[in-house]
Design a protein around this motif. Sequence first.
Motif, PDB file in Angstrom:
ATOM      1  N   VAL A 413       0.850  -1.186   0.000  1.00 36.35           N
ATOM      2  CA  VAL A 413       0.000   0.000   0.000  1.00 36.35           C
ATOM      3  C   VAL A 413       0.890   1.241   0.000  1.00 36.35           C
ATOM      4  CG1 VAL A 413      -1.819   1.253   1.205  1.00 36.35           C
ATOM      5  CG2 VAL A 413      -1.760  -1.255   1.271  1.00 36.35           C
ATOM      6  N   PRO A 414       0.936   1.991  -1.110  1.00 35.31           N
ATOM      7  CA  PRO A 414       1.815   3.171  -1.169  1.00 35.31           C
ATOM      8  C   PRO A 414       1.338   4.267  -0.222  1.00 35.31           C
ATOM      9  CG  PRO A 414       0.392   3.073  -3.101  1.00 35.31           C
ATOM     10  CD  PRO A 414       0.195   1.785  -2.365  1.00 35.31           C
ATOM     11  N   LYS A 415       2.299   4.974   0.355  1.00 35.36           N
ATOM     12  CA  LYS A 415       1.979   6.077   1.243  1.00 35.36           C
ATOM     13  C   LYS A 415       1.727   7.346   0.444  1.00 35.36           C
ATOM     14  CE  LYS A 415       4.832   4.088   4.907  1.00 35.36           C
ATOM     15  NZ  LYS A 415       5.998   4.283   5.817  1.00 35.36           N
ATOM     16  N   ALA A 416       1.105   8.344   1.075  1.00 39.42           N
ATOM     17  CA  ALA A 416       0.697   9.564   0.378  1.00 39.42           C
ATOM     18  C   ALA A 416       1.890  10.330  -0.191  1.00 39.42           C
ATOM     19  CB  ALA A 416      -0.114  10.449   1.321  1.00 39.42           C
ATOM     20  N   ASP A 417       3.016  10.340   0.540  1.00 38.61           N
ATOM     21  CA  ASP A 417       4.175  11.118   0.105  1.00 38.61           C
ATOM     22  C   ASP A 417       5.240  10.257  -0.567  1.00 38.61           C
ATOM     23  OD1 ASP A 417       4.773   9.689   2.341  1.00 38.61           O
ATOM     24  OD2 ASP A 417       5.928  11.287   3.319  1.00 38.61           O
ATOM     25  N   VAL A 419       7.107   8.268  -3.555  1.00 30.83           N
ATOM     26  CA  VAL A 419       7.291   8.379  -5.002  1.00 30.83           C
ATOM     27  C   VAL A 419       7.519   6.983  -5.577  1.00 30.83           C
ATOM     28  CG1 VAL A 419       8.705   9.346  -6.851  1.00 30.83           C
ATOM     29  CG2 VAL A 419       8.296  10.674  -4.768  1.00 30.83           C
ATOM     30  N   TYR A 420       6.752   6.622  -6.599  1.00 29.19           N
ATOM     31  CA  TYR A 420       6.910   5.297  -7.197  1.00 29.19           C
ATOM     32  C   TYR A 420       6.610   5.373  -8.690  1.00 29.19           C
ATOM     33  CZ  TYR A 420       1.809   5.397  -6.527  1.00 29.19           C
ATOM     34  OH  TYR A 420       0.498   5.763  -6.548  1.00 29.19           O
ATOM     35  N   GLU A 421       7.065   4.371  -9.412  1.00 26.89           N
ATOM     36  CA  GLU A 421       6.882   4.320 -10.850  1.00 26.89           C
ATOM     37  C   GLU A 421       5.777   3.327 -11.212  1.00 26.89           C
ATOM     38  OE1 GLU A 421      10.477   3.586 -12.954  1.00 26.89           O
ATOM     39  OE2 GLU A 421      11.661   4.938 -11.700  1.00 26.89           O
ATOM     40  N   VAL A 422       5.049   3.632 -12.240  1.00 25.82           N
ATOM     41  CA  VAL A 422       3.955   2.788 -12.718  1.00 25.82           C
ATOM     42  C   VAL A 422       4.302   2.304 -14.113  1.00 25.82           C
ATOM     43  CG1 VAL A 422       1.494   2.648 -13.277  1.00 25.82           C
ATOM     44  CG2 VAL A 422       2.255   4.026 -11.330  1.00 25.82           C
ATOM     45  N   PHE A 423       4.189   1.000 -14.341  1.00 23.90           N
ATOM     46  CA  PHE A 423       4.478   0.420 -15.651  1.00 23.90           C
ATOM     47  C   PHE A 423       3.218  -0.237 -16.200  1.00 23.90           C
ATOM     48  CE2 PHE A 423       8.443   0.468 -13.290  1.00 23.90           C
ATOM     49  CZ  PHE A 423       9.348   0.947 -14.233  1.00 23.90           C
TER      50      PHE A 423
END
Length: 428
Positions: A413-417, A419-423
């Motif tokens: 579950v990504p956090k609000a702040d 940064v991640y990449e989407v493929f």
Amino acid sequence: MKIISNTSVFYLDKTVPKGSIAVECGKLMLRNGYKVKIFNSINFKKSHHYNPFAYIHSEKDILKLVTTLIANTKGDGKSGDDFWQKAETLLYTALIGYIHYEAPEEEQNFATLIEFINAMEVREDNETFENNVDLAFKELAQREPNHFAVRQYKKYKLAAGKTAKSINISCGARLAPFDIQELREITMYDELELDTLGDRKTALFLIMSDTDSTFNFLISMIYSQLFNLLCEKADDVYGGRLPVHVRCLIDECANIGQIPNLEKLMATIRSREISACLVLQAQSQLKALYKDNADTIIGNCDSSIFLGGKEPGTLKELNQALGKETIDTFNTGESRGREVSHSLNYQKLGKDLATIDELAVMDGGKCILQLRGVRPFLSDKYDITKHPNYKYLSDANPRNAFDIEKYLSTRLVPKADEVYEVFDAGRV
């Protein structure tokens, strides 16, 4: 619940359907720096994976696994079953040996073993027929004539066609639970890391049903492998004593299946920083499962606590263990004739410290503790609500409940702040 520093704990949680001990204590364990592991034989979706093959490192480990498997899946075997059990042992040992030494790591599991047995076609009218498993062992024998698996398989092949077919059917029936897809999946790989309980603080919860014993043999296999792994690691790596004490709390000990050589383990594990607490409803349960070895198992327990009950055998043994107390008695007599005479006699007699009927109606708030080197004594049961850690349990506050399913979830579950990449992988 007392959390002891630098100690691993191992619970058998037989509280259906939720596994309440894990739910009540899980967060407390995490709070105190424990790594929590869970094996749930009721709902495999709420369980870590357990693969017995992951702990095989030598030929003797193969034999230990086969012995444990047969001991806990024999059901109500008759005395005439001895031949078939020995024949099955040969076949299991050969197949598991082949899988361990020749198969890729991802295929070293019960699913592969089932596939081997399913492929072992036998034709009674053609003794020279060779199935795919025969061909695999034939090729292995050409490469390594003295291979462990080859030697075991040659002994199995001494059986004639009809006998071999019966052995295969017997093996298939014993491993029938592994035809269930969920069970094959849960044993596909290992996450329990049993051999690390003596290296770091770990809380391992085993959740089992109190009404259905179908998968209890998996719990017993975990126990057997755990004791063997920890004893070997203590001897080979840590010079005889584990750096982290491992405490095993085995509830419903008589209902989980037989742990091979438990009578020997109880006498030897203590010196390696391993302790076991066996919880029984009655001592007769242990005797029914372990026969003559039950007395040895009980004798290797330094302390025992009686919480109440009315099973005659348990009460009789406790009555004898408590011994007798000395009481003073006196008798008076009077004789009448021409003259009246009186007599008074004093005696010292032995009386049971607690009779069987007194033990059967013992106050529910009391218990009797027997500790080696100390006379048994009557005590009040401890009120858990007075323990300083009680406030951290879900029993005290529902918000402390441990969400097993969430803990085991691999979904990130990504956090609000963050940064991640989407493929975009596209459509298949």
